[in-house]
Design a protein around this motif. Sequence first.
Motif, short mmCIF file in Angstrom:
data_model
loop_
_atom_site.label_atom_id
_atom_site.label_comp_id
_atom_site.label_asym_id
_atom_site.label_seq_id
_atom_site.Cartn_x
_atom_site.Cartn_y
_atom_site.Cartn_z
N ASN A 194 -24.20 66.12 43.87
CA ASN A 194 -24.68 65.54 42.63
C ASN A 194 -25.56 64.32 42.93
O ASN A 194 -25.07 63.21 43.00
N PHE A 195 -26.87 64.55 43.13
CA PHE A 195 -27.77 63.43 43.38
C PHE A 195 -28.20 62.82 42.05
O PHE A 195 -28.75 63.52 41.21
N PRO A 196 -27.95 61.53 41.88
CA PRO A 196 -28.33 60.91 40.60
C PRO A 196 -29.80 60.51 40.59
O PRO A 196 -30.38 60.21 41.63
N GLY A 210 -34.39 56.04 44.31
CA GLY A 210 -32.92 56.11 44.39
C GLY A 210 -32.44 57.45 44.93
O GLY A 210 -31.56 57.51 45.79
N VAL A 211 -33.03 58.53 44.44
CA VAL A 211 -32.59 59.87 44.87
C VAL A 211 -32.92 60.08 46.36
O VAL A 211 -32.14 60.68 47.11
N LYS A 212 -34.05 59.50 46.77
CA LYS A 212 -34.44 59.61 48.19
C LYS A 212 -33.41 58.88 49.07
O LYS A 212 -32.96 59.41 50.09
N THR A 213 -32.98 57.68 48.61
CA THR A 213 -31.97 56.93 49.36
C THR A 213 -30.63 57.67 49.35
O THR A 213 -29.91 57.69 50.36
N ALA A 214 -30.32 58.29 48.21
CA ALA A 214 -29.06 59.04 48.11
C ALA A 214 -29.04 60.20 49.12
O ALA A 214 -28.00 60.49 49.74
N VAL A 215 -30.20 60.84 49.31
CA VAL A 215 -30.29 61.93 50.29
C VAL A 215 -30.08 61.35 51.70
O VAL A 215 -29.30 61.89 52.50
N PHE A 242 -33.21 69.92 42.23
CA PHE A 242 -32.59 70.02 40.90
C PHE A 242 -32.62 68.66 40.20
O PHE A 242 -33.03 68.54 39.04
N ALA A 243 -32.18 67.60 40.92
CA ALA A 243 -32.10 66.26 40.32
C ALA A 243 -33.49 65.73 39.96
O ALA A 243 -33.69 65.15 38.88
N THR A 244 -34.45 65.96 40.83
CA THR A 244 -35.80 65.44 40.61
C THR A 244 -36.45 66.12 39.40
O THR A 244 -37.05 65.46 38.54
N ILE A 245 -36.27 67.43 39.32
CA ILE A 245 -36.88 68.16 38.21
C ILE A 245 -36.18 67.85 36.89
O ILE A 245 -36.79 67.79 35.83
N LYS A 246 -34.87 67.59 36.98
CA LYS A 246 -34.09 67.20 35.80
C LYS A 246 -34.68 65.91 35.21
O LYS A 246 -34.80 65.76 33.99
N ALA A 247 -35.02 64.97 36.09
CA ALA A 247 -35.58 63.68 35.62
C ALA A 247 -36.93 63.89 34.94
O ALA A 247 -37.24 63.25 33.94
N LEU A 248 -37.71 64.82 35.48
CA LEU A 248 -39.03 65.09 34.89
C LEU A 248 -38.88 65.73 33.51
O LEU A 248 -39.51 65.31 32.54
#
Length: 340
Positions: A194-196, A210-215, A242-248
């Motif tokens: 679950n990447f936020p 943030g998502v890049k750091t989470a990875v 999934f997380a990146t596209i969700k934000a878009l």
Amino acid sequence: MKVLGIESSCDETSVAIINEDKLTANLISSQDFHQNYGGVVPELSSRAHLQIVNPLVKDALKKSNLSLNDIDLISATAGPGLIGALLVGLTYAKGLSLALEKPFIGVNHIEGHIFSGFLMPEKPEFPYLCLVVSGGHTLLLLVESFTKIYKLGSTVDDAAGEAFDKVSKLLGLGYPGGPQIQEAASNGDENKINFPVSDLKQKYNFSFSGVKTAVLRNVQSQGGIEKLSEEDKNNIAASFQFATIKALTRNLIRALENYEVKSISVVGGVAANSHLKSEVTKLANQYGKFIVIPDIEFCGDNAAMIAFRGKSLYENGVRHKLSYKPFPSLSTNHFLEMTK
Ligand code: KG4
Ligand code: ZN
């Protein structure tokens, strides 16, 4: 009207010709050698543009059955981009304009992307919501006409494409990272991790650092990239995508709820992503909007969109002097501010 377009803002040299409303050539030469360096080397990029631009113009004219004297308007990308790379295409275009005594227009590369949907047989209808997702920019815009573009939101840190590129590098999948992440993701489980993705106070803005750091943290917690199996990498790629596209799509939904539009257009390199395409198409159907996502040839950097934008500006009365300067970045107040 016959328009010559030249694109040289980054690592693609491209030359296109639009004859009346028909695109007769869109030649793209990609500088693949940057892969050896893990990113674009500006000096090498400028040199490669310089070597290829003239032969490409000749080929484009030949393909279009035209000679230089037939051209009525010359347009070239003026920015944003790498300054040395921009200078090559722009100076070449100005030289042609001077020699042929034909008008010249310096085109904003992002505006080229924004109207790239008009290169498709079925074009966006004004007003439309435009999601610009490229390697350097992420913008959500309300496009009312060829001259009225309102900015709803933009990224406050990394661009979406940049995040794909950085995560790909982190997973050792190569550069540029978009297509590699998409490929790895197609074999992975997007629900595994679950990447936020940050949700900002300005509800149309984006943040992808943030998502890049989470990875990065996830990879570190598993003992580093050497410890990851192919399956682990695929799962990380799928969950990140999934997380990146969700934000878009989250911000796009907000805009759909707030503004009356006829269509949606997703443009720029990341618009080539099949998961993003299918998610946005679902949304468009749900909201009853017409969707235009350009063919891959027009998603990445290309001169067809520069020729088209040059033409639309010309038809709206714009003329540029030969003193028109290249610019490396997009000014923060370039688009109209939305107040409602
Ligand atoms: O618009 P573009 O060609 O260049 C800029 O103006 O920046 O966009 C390039 C970006 C790169 O970050 C690349 O990784 C990304 O588009 N990209 C993709 C895909 N194909 C290219 N990102 C996600 N999925 C793809 N299939
Ligand atoms: Zn671009």
